[in-house]
Write a protein that holds these residues in place. Structure first.
Motif, PDB file in Angstrom:
ATOM      1  N   GLU A  54       0.812  -1.216   0.000  1.00 33.25           N
ATOM      2  CA  GLU A  54       0.000   0.000   0.000  1.00 33.25           C
ATOM      3  C   GLU A  54       0.845   1.266   0.000  1.00 33.25           C
ATOM      4  N   LYS A  55       2.117   1.164   0.361  1.00 37.81           N
ATOM      5  CA  LYS A  55       3.016   2.320   0.278  1.00 37.81           C
ATOM      6  C   LYS A  55       3.307   2.712  -1.166  1.00 37.81           C
ATOM      7  N   TYR A  56       3.217   1.739  -2.073  1.00 43.24           N
ATOM      8  CA  TYR A  56       3.698   1.980  -3.440  1.00 43.24           C
ATOM      9  C   TYR A  56       2.634   1.827  -4.522  1.00 43.24           C
ATOM     10  N   ILE A  57       1.587   1.107  -4.263  1.00 43.21           N
ATOM     11  CA  ILE A  57       0.579   0.897  -5.296  1.00 43.21           C
ATOM     12  C   ILE A  57      -0.266   2.162  -5.458  1.00 43.21           C
ATOM     13  N   ARG A  58      -0.650   2.432  -6.707  1.00 36.84           N
ATOM     14  CA  ARG A  58      -1.405   3.637  -7.028  1.00 36.84           C
ATOM     15  C   ARG A  58      -2.643   3.267  -7.850  1.00 36.84           C
ATOM     16  N   PRO A  59      -3.678   4.092  -7.799  1.00 37.32           N
ATOM     17  CA  PRO A  59      -4.876   3.808  -8.602  1.00 37.32           C
ATOM     18  C   PRO A  59      -4.524   3.577 -10.069  1.00 37.32           C
ATOM     19  N   GLY A  60      -5.107   2.551 -10.643  1.00 37.45           N
ATOM     20  CA  GLY A  60      -4.854   2.231 -12.033  1.00 37.45           C
ATOM     21  C   GLY A  60      -3.670   1.320 -12.262  1.00 37.45           C
ATOM     22  N   ASP A  61      -2.934   0.982 -11.205  1.00 36.36           N
ATOM     23  CA  ASP A  61      -1.766   0.114 -11.355  1.00 36.36           C
ATOM     24  C   ASP A  61      -2.178  -1.302 -11.758  1.00 36.36           C
ATOM     25  N   GLY A  81      -9.856  -2.880  -6.560  1.00 33.58           N
ATOM     26  CA  GLY A  81     -10.011  -2.204  -7.843  1.00 33.58           C
ATOM     27  C   GLY A  81      -8.824  -2.277  -8.769  1.00 33.58           C
ATOM     28  N   TYR A  82      -7.776  -3.015  -8.385  1.00 33.21           N
ATOM     29  CA  TYR A  82      -6.592  -3.114  -9.238  1.00 33.21           C
ATOM     30  C   TYR A  82      -6.754  -4.254 -10.246  1.00 33.21           C
ATOM     31  N   SER A  83      -6.085  -4.106 -11.373  1.00 34.24           N
ATOM     32  CA  SER A  83      -6.034  -5.159 -12.382  1.00 34.24           C
ATOM     33  C   SER A  83      -4.922  -6.120 -12.006  1.00 34.24           C
ATOM     34  N   VAL A  84      -5.256  -7.410 -11.854  1.00 32.47           N
ATOM     35  CA  VAL A  84      -4.308  -8.392 -11.347  1.00 32.47           C
ATOM     36  C   VAL A  84      -4.221  -9.588 -12.289  1.00 32.47           C
ATOM     37  N   ASP A  85      -3.001  -9.946 -12.658  1.00 32.39           N
ATOM     38  CA  ASP A  85      -2.730 -11.215 -13.327  1.00 32.39           C
ATOM     39  C   ASP A  85      -1.952 -12.084 -12.350  1.00 32.39           C
ATOM     40  N   ALA A  86      -2.222 -13.375 -12.374  1.00 31.13           N
ATOM     41  CA  ALA A  86      -1.583 -14.290 -11.430  1.00 31.13           C
ATOM     42  C   ALA A  86      -1.051 -15.511 -12.158  1.00 31.13           C
TER      43      ALA A  86
END
Length: 281
Positions: A54-61, A81-86
């Motif tokens: 949470e220190k580094y992630i930003r909206p739209g990341d 709300g983040y786009s995630v591939d796993a």
């Protein structure tokens, strides 16, 4: 991770021709990975990792999780709300991952290996999570390859989170505290160095145990900037029964203490898991 790393060699039957991946598959097919981070003592590692994400992630990341397990981190971030591939090696974990996926999550999961992310483009992700694969890689070449791939798919300026299992707290807890392993016998068998007490993991073992100097040596090859080196759970597993018995107010105070001290250089070796956080140039 909360299980007893050093005693698994005594619980797994293995033949000389069985591949390492099969040991992992057999283990995770019978381990409740989905609930590992739910109990108070298990949640400290999760909460610490999320605290730093949470220190580094930003909206739209865009996020890539390599070795996603059953998706605790991936689903948490997707639901924010983040786009995630796993990517996950073990089909059993992938099945649970898919069962846990909610309709509104922008998330994908595919089977794959941390050392070969050829299905992903260069410079694609803002945040890359490598929170499990380094537990199961034994040669310098394999470790470098996994790190190289994680860095490759991350955008310049993006942040990579790599997790490791640290040997000393495992010896202290499982050997001298819980007596689940015989430290003297492990020394006789050459699994623990008699002088330095460094562990000597081999490819036939399930988990790789390291110290911070080993991680520093690994990272010296790469053009990255370390942002944090974190004791992900500190002494939590050593005192897991006390942690689980805490009321919520005391547990919150414990977490406050943990977050205040988890980067102190005089304490970072006293942890079962560590988190190396670095930025790609």
């Amino acid at each position: 991770m909360e299980f007893s790393y050093l005693i698994f060699r005594n619980n797994i039957k293995r033949g000389g021709k069985v591949k390492m991946n099969q040991f992992l598959i057999d283990f995770y097919n019978n381990y409740d990975e989905d609930n590992r981070l739910i109990l108070k003592h298990g949640s400290v590692e999760f909460l610490t990792t999320m605290h730093y994400i949470e220190k580094y992630i930003r909206p739209g990341d865009c996020v890539l999780e390599i070795g996603a397990g059953t998706g605790r981190y991936s689903h948490t971030l997707a639901r924010q709300g983040y786009s995630v591939d796993a990517v996950e090696l073990v089909e059993h974990n992938i099945e649970i991952f898919r069962q846990n996926t909610q309709p509104d999550e922008n998330i994908t999961i595919r089977q794959g290996n941390a050392m070969d992310l050829s299905g992903f483009s260069d410079n694609q992700y803002d945040i890359t999570l490598l929170l499990g694969p380094m537990y199961h890689l034994y040669t310098i070449e394999d470790k470098h390859q996994a790190l190289k791939e994680a860095i490759r798919v991350t955008k310049p300026g993006g942040v990579i989170f790599a997790a490791y299992v640290i040997s000393d707290m495992c010896i202290l807890d499982e050997g001298f505290n819980r007596n689940n392993i015989n430290v003297e016998k492990y020394i006789e068998e050459g699994l623990i160095d008699a002088q330095t007490f460094a562990t000597k993991s081999q490819p036939k073992d399930l988990f790789e145990l390291v110290r911070k100097e080993n991680i520093d040596d690994l990272m010296s090859k790469f053009s990255v900037s370390r942002l944090h080196y974190v004791a992900s759970n500190g002494c939590t597993l050593f005192m897991r029964e006390k942690i689980d018995a805490m009321d919520d107010k005391t547990f919150e105070l414990y977490l406050k203490y943990h977050f205040a001290t988890c980067e102190r250089e005089d304490l970072i070796g006293f942890t079962n898991n560590s988190l190396d956080i670095f930025r790609k140039y």
